[in-house]
Design a protein around this motif. Sequence first.
Motif, PDB file in Angstrom:
ATOM      1  N   ASP A 192      90.462 -29.125  15.323  1.00  0.00           N
ATOM      2  CA  ASP A 192      90.650 -29.253  16.771  1.00  0.00           C
ATOM      3  C   ASP A 192      91.599 -28.187  17.313  1.00  0.00           C
ATOM      4  OD1 ASP A 192      88.944 -31.400  16.922  1.00  0.00           O
ATOM      5  OD2 ASP A 192      90.526 -32.897  16.685  1.00  0.00           O
ATOM      6  N   ARG A 193      92.546 -27.764  16.513  1.00  0.00           N
ATOM      7  CA  ARG A 193      93.525 -26.790  16.984  1.00  0.00           C
ATOM      8  C   ARG A 193      92.937 -25.383  17.089  1.00  0.00           C
ATOM      9  NH1 ARG A 193      98.690 -25.694  13.265  1.00  0.00           N
ATOM     10  NH2 ARG A 193      96.991 -24.908  11.968  1.00  0.00           N
ATOM     11  N   ASN A 194      92.147 -24.994  16.089  1.00  0.00           N
ATOM     12  CA  ASN A 194      91.636 -23.627  16.026  1.00  0.00           C
ATOM     13  C   ASN A 194      90.181 -23.491  16.448  1.00  0.00           C
ATOM     14  OD1 ASN A 194      94.060 -22.363  14.870  1.00  0.00           O
ATOM     15  ND2 ASN A 194      93.607 -23.633  13.074  1.00  0.00           N
ATOM     16  N   GLY A 195      89.485 -24.608  16.669  1.00  0.00           N
ATOM     17  CA  GLY A 195      88.082 -24.530  17.042  1.00  0.00           C
ATOM     18  C   GLY A 195      87.192 -24.209  15.858  1.00  0.00           C
ATOM     19  N   GLY A 196      85.885 -24.193  16.106  1.00  0.00           N
ATOM     20  CA  GLY A 196      84.916 -23.922  15.048  1.00  0.00           C
ATOM     21  C   GLY A 196      84.885 -22.447  14.679  1.00  0.00           C
ATOM     22  N   ARG A 197      85.135 -22.152  13.412  1.00  0.00           N
ATOM     23  CA  ARG A 197      85.154 -20.775  12.918  1.00  0.00           C
ATOM     24  C   ARG A 197      83.912 -20.415  12.124  1.00  0.00           C
ATOM     25  NH1 ARG A 197      89.080 -18.130  15.812  1.00  0.00           N
ATOM     26  NH2 ARG A 197      90.708 -19.661  16.285  1.00  0.00           N
ATOM     27  N   ALA A 198      83.064 -21.396  11.909  1.00  0.00           N
ATOM     28  CA  ALA A 198      81.745 -21.184  11.299  1.00  0.00           C
ATOM     29  C   ALA A 198      80.824 -22.277  11.790  1.00  0.00           C
ATOM     30  CB  ALA A 198      81.831 -21.202   9.779  1.00  0.00           C
ATOM     31  N   THR A 199      79.575 -21.932  12.027  1.00  0.00           N
ATOM     32  CA  THR A 199      78.572 -22.918  12.410  1.00  0.00           C
ATOM     33  C   THR A 199      77.317 -22.713  11.576  1.00  0.00           C
ATOM     34  OG1 THR A 199      77.601 -21.536  14.159  1.00  0.00           O
ATOM     35  CG2 THR A 199      79.418 -23.021  14.788  1.00  0.00           C
ATOM     36  N   LEU A 233      68.266 -22.229   7.605  1.00  0.00           N
ATOM     37  CA  LEU A 233      69.651 -22.406   8.027  1.00  0.00           C
ATOM     38  C   LEU A 233      70.151 -21.079   8.580  1.00  0.00           C
ATOM     39  CD1 LEU A 233      71.576 -24.440   5.274  1.00  0.00           C
ATOM     40  CD2 LEU A 233      70.807 -25.222   7.500  1.00  0.00           C
ATOM     41  N   LEU A 234      70.757 -21.117   9.756  1.00  0.00           N
ATOM     42  CA  LEU A 234      71.385 -19.944  10.349  1.00  0.00           C
ATOM     43  C   LEU A 234      72.881 -20.201  10.429  1.00  0.00           C
ATOM     44  CD1 LEU A 234      68.853 -19.222  13.224  1.00  0.00           C
ATOM     45  CD2 LEU A 234      69.211 -17.809  11.196  1.00  0.00           C
ATOM     46  N   ILE A 235      73.657 -19.330   9.808  1.00  0.00           N
ATOM     47  CA  ILE A 235      75.101 -19.510   9.749  1.00  0.00           C
ATOM     48  C   ILE A 235      75.787 -18.338  10.422  1.00  0.00           C
ATOM     49  CG2 ILE A 235      77.125 -19.752   8.238  1.00  0.00           C
ATOM     50  CD1 ILE A 235      73.739 -20.413   6.729  1.00  0.00           C
ATOM     51  N   ALA A 236      76.689 -18.634  11.336  1.00  0.00           N
ATOM     52  CA  ALA A 236      77.562 -17.629  11.938  1.00  0.00           C
ATOM     53  C   ALA A 236      78.978 -17.959  11.492  1.00  0.00           C
ATOM     54  CB  ALA A 236      77.479 -17.659  13.460  1.00  0.00           C
ATOM     55  N   GLU A 237      79.724 -16.951  11.072  1.00  0.00           N
ATOM     56  CA  GLU A 237      81.074 -17.251  10.611  1.00  0.00           C
ATOM     57  C   GLU A 237      81.972 -16.031  10.679  1.00  0.00           C
ATOM     58  OE1 GLU A 237      80.932 -18.654   6.593  1.00  0.00           O
ATOM     59  OE2 GLU A 237      80.087 -16.799   5.809  1.00  0.00           O
ATOM     60  N   GLU A 238      83.263 -16.327  10.773  1.00  0.00           N
ATOM     61  CA  GLU A 238      84.268 -15.289  10.684  1.00  0.00           C
ATOM     62  C   GLU A 238      84.420 -14.852   9.228  1.00  0.00           C
ATOM     63  OE1 GLU A 238      87.813 -16.953  12.355  1.00  0.00           O
ATOM     64  OE2 GLU A 238      87.119 -16.703  14.435  1.00  0.00           O
ATOM     65  N   LEU A 239      85.032 -13.696   9.054  1.00  0.00           N
ATOM     66  CA  LEU A 239      85.299 -13.163   7.725  1.00  0.00           C
ATOM     67  C   LEU A 239      86.106 -14.159   6.899  1.00  0.00           C
ATOM     68  CD1 LEU A 239      85.098 -10.388   6.114  1.00  0.00           C
ATOM     69  CD2 LEU A 239      87.439  -9.987   6.884  1.00  0.00           C
ATOM     70  N   GLY A 240      85.648 -14.415   5.683  1.00  0.00           N
ATOM     71  CA  GLY A 240      86.422 -15.201   4.742  1.00  0.00           C
ATOM     72  C   GLY A 240      86.229 -16.697   4.779  1.00  0.00           C
ATOM     73  N   VAL A 241      85.414 -17.227   5.714  1.00  0.00           N
ATOM     74  CA  VAL A 241      85.257 -18.684   5.782  1.00  0.00           C
ATOM     75  C   VAL A 241      84.508 -19.219   4.570  1.00  0.00           C
ATOM     76  CG1 VAL A 241      84.312 -20.618   7.101  1.00  0.00           C
ATOM     77  CG2 VAL A 241      85.412 -18.708   8.290  1.00  0.00           C
ATOM     78  N   GLY A 242      83.396 -18.571   4.200  1.00  0.00           N
ATOM     79  CA  GLY A 242      82.697 -18.916   2.974  1.00  0.00           C
ATOM     80  C   GLY A 242      81.588 -19.938   3.077  1.00  0.00           C
ATOM     81  N   LEU A 243      81.279 -20.418   4.282  1.00  0.00           N
ATOM     82  CA  LEU A 243      80.223 -21.425   4.415  1.00  0.00           C
ATOM     83  C   LEU A 243      78.853 -20.835   4.126  1.00  0.00           C
ATOM     84  CD1 LEU A 243      79.488 -24.337   5.149  1.00  0.00           C
ATOM     85  CD2 LEU A 243      79.372 -23.624   7.552  1.00  0.00           C
ATOM     86  N   VAL A 279      82.548 -19.197  17.425  1.00  0.00           N
ATOM     87  CA  VAL A 279      81.532 -18.261  16.933  1.00  0.00           C
ATOM     88  C   VAL A 279      80.183 -18.720  17.478  1.00  0.00           C
ATOM     89  CG1 VAL A 279      82.864 -17.782  14.842  1.00  0.00           C
ATOM     90  CG2 VAL A 279      81.119 -19.577  14.800  1.00  0.00           C
ATOM     91  N   PRO A 280      79.164 -17.878  17.455  1.00  0.00           N
ATOM     92  CA  PRO A 280      77.857 -18.297  17.970  1.00  0.00           C
ATOM     93  C   PRO A 280      77.290 -19.503  17.222  1.00  0.00           C
ATOM     94  CG  PRO A 280      77.940 -15.914  17.741  1.00  0.00           C
ATOM     95  CD  PRO A 280      79.175 -16.446  17.080  1.00  0.00           C
ATOM     96  N   VAL A 281      76.437 -20.232  17.910  1.00  0.00           N
ATOM     97  CA  VAL A 281      75.651 -21.310  17.316  1.00  0.00           C
ATOM     98  C   VAL A 281      74.203 -20.856  17.428  1.00  0.00           C
ATOM     99  CG1 VAL A 281      75.120 -23.776  17.357  1.00  0.00           C
ATOM    100  CG2 VAL A 281      77.376 -22.976  18.109  1.00  0.00           C
TER     101      VAL A 281
END
Length: 212
Positions: free
Chosen positions: A78-85, A102-112, A55-57
């Motif tokens: 390590d297997r799936n890579g970063g799904r939220a930053t 703080l700027l957060i990019a994340e996939e649906l459902g991660v929750g960070l 995902v974007p940083v």
Amino acid sequence: MRGEPSCPKCGGRVRPPGLFSDSWQCAVHGAVHPLQPVIPPSVEGLNVVTKRAQVPVWMPWPLPLGWLFTGVASAGDDRNGGRATAVACSGPGPVGGMGELLLIAEELGVGLGARYAGVDGPDPGPYIDVSSTPNAKVIAAGRPTPLWHVSGTPGDRAVFAGEALGLWLWAVVWPEQSGLLLYDELVLTDLREAGAEVDLLPIGALSPRIID
């Protein structure tokens, strides 16, 4: 958040994949993308996150005058890579004092993002009214990106959320008055695409906000 991977939603301990599960497990939230330990801000540490991120940083680029890069966090393995930053920046607030973003990019459902925002997660949908006029706008990867005020957050911060490149984008700002930063159409760059310019980042001390 330091030391061992943790749950991005609650900060609790997580169990690594094993005989009975192929995913990281939180006792409260079930399968999660583990939040990796936060390390002191550095170009090297940032490069580790950007290379594995799916995902974007996001970072304001150029940074506002006097602002510094003060931390980065990533959820994923390590297997799936970063799904939220999450990227932290600190500097002079628009109405005096120090501000933190703080700027957060994340996939649906991660929750960070919801965790940093101080709301029940995992996603901002229940807390924003996309049928109303956006409360702020940023330029993300060259595209105007509307953001809406997130309701129900603690009073010490301003929180905005929207969608950029098909993923959630959260902006969490302390103190609340520093939310004025988001009314100036900040230009956000995905640091995965920044190349050698990352070496020029002004770096400050680790922000306590990103390890809260």
